[in-house]
Design an enzyme around this catalytic site. Structure first.
Site, PDB file in Angstrom:
ATOM      1  CB  CYS A   2       2.125  -4.613  -2.518  1.00 32.97           C
ATOM      2  SG  CYS A   2       1.310  -3.277  -3.398  1.00 32.97           S
ATOM      3  CG  HIS A   3       4.042   0.061  -3.051  1.00 30.62           C
ATOM      4  ND1 HIS A   3       2.971  -0.477  -3.737  1.00 30.62           N
ATOM      5  CD2 HIS A   3       4.516   1.063  -3.822  1.00 30.62           C
ATOM      6  CE1 HIS A   3       2.796   0.176  -4.866  1.00 30.62           C
ATOM      7  NE2 HIS A   3       3.728   1.116  -4.951  1.00 30.62           N
ATOM      8  CD  GLU A  55       4.180   7.249  -0.228  1.00 34.17           C
ATOM      9  OE1 GLU A  55       3.706   8.382  -0.062  1.00 34.17           O
ATOM     10  OE2 GLU A  55       4.067   6.627  -1.303  1.00 34.17           O
ATOM     11  CE1 TYR A  57       0.924  -2.910  -8.526  1.00 31.57           C
ATOM     12  CE2 TYR A  57       2.199  -0.888  -8.696  1.00 31.57           C
ATOM     13  CZ  TYR A  57       1.083  -1.639  -9.035  1.00 31.57           C
ATOM     14  OH  TYR A  57       0.140  -1.118  -9.883  1.00 31.57           O
ATOM     15  N   GLY A 112       0.838  -1.190   0.000  1.00 33.96           N
ATOM     16  CA  GLY A 112       0.000   0.000   0.000  1.00 33.96           C
ATOM     17  C   GLY A 112       0.877   1.245   0.000  1.00 33.96           C
ATOM     18  NE  ARG A 113      -2.033   6.557  -0.866  1.00 34.00           N
ATOM     19  CZ  ARG A 113      -2.395   7.548  -0.063  1.00 34.00           C
ATOM     20  NH1 ARG A 113      -1.544   8.486   0.268  1.00 34.00           N
ATOM     21  NH2 ARG A 113      -3.622   7.612   0.413  1.00 34.00           N
TER      22      ARG A 113
END
Length: 196
Positions: free
Chosen positions: A118-119, A92, A138, A88-89
């Protein structure tokens, strides 16, 4: 045998990548502690749902409120058998917290099982633990993880203590590989007969 697993999450982590592994791992008897920097047990993180609809990137919508059951400052990574790093976000900004990176390094230093997709590998790259691994993530994160020293594979991958997948559609294979790495025996059983 039940394992104690640490899961690092954050606001706008991918809903399915937090909820599904949490539920699946607890369903088979593992204890999963969910933590987020700067949040306490009992607080929640907001999740996001990422969908793949044929656009150049995913579509994002608001997911659920996911309740944390532990506090990062209070956990000792040495007391855990494995680590889960969803995508997901959230990754980061989670990768900017030194306590997150230190926890990740512990699991790699001790060669304990780690599952990420993913991330999530953005956090692993920031922790400096990917050199020499074969993995996936991802596809938009490929350049980042390759720059961290890994070789890219375009499928769910197990390399030593690390299980990686590209996104939540990989759950069946990714979770099965992680359960195998944990030594979890999930046997098929016949449902109990209903009384007439």
């Amino acid at each position: 045998m039940s394992k104690r697993i640490l899961m690092i999450v954050g606001d706008f982590g991918e809903d399915y990548e937090i909820m599904v592994p949490y539920q699946a791992l607890t369903m088979v008897g593992h204890e999963v502690d969910t933590v987020c920097p700067e949040k306490e047990a009992g607080e929640t993180v907001k999740t996001a749902i990422h969908d793949f609809r044929g656009d150049q990137t995913y579509v994002e919508s608001r997911g659920h409120d996911f309740e944390l059951n532990a506090t990062l400052d209070d956990v000792d990574p040495s007391e855990y058998d494995a680590l889960v790093v969803p995508g997901g976000r959230a990754p980061e900004y989670l990768r900017t917290h030194e306590e997150v990176l230190d926890a990740v390094r512990h699991f790699f230093d001790e060669e304990k099982p780690v599952a990420s997709l993913c991330h999530g590998p953005q956090i692993l790259a920031a922790a400096g633990v990917l050199d020499g691994y074969e993995m996936t993530a991802y596809p938009a994160v490929r350049a980042e993880v390759e720059a961290a020293g890994c070789s890219w594979v375009d499928e769910v991958t197990v390399d030593r203590n690390l299980v990686t997948g590209q996104a939540w559609p990989d759950h069946p294979e990714w979770l099965a590989a992680f359960l195998d790495l944990l030594g979890t025996d999930v046997s098929e059983t016949e449902p109990a007969a209903a009384d007439d």
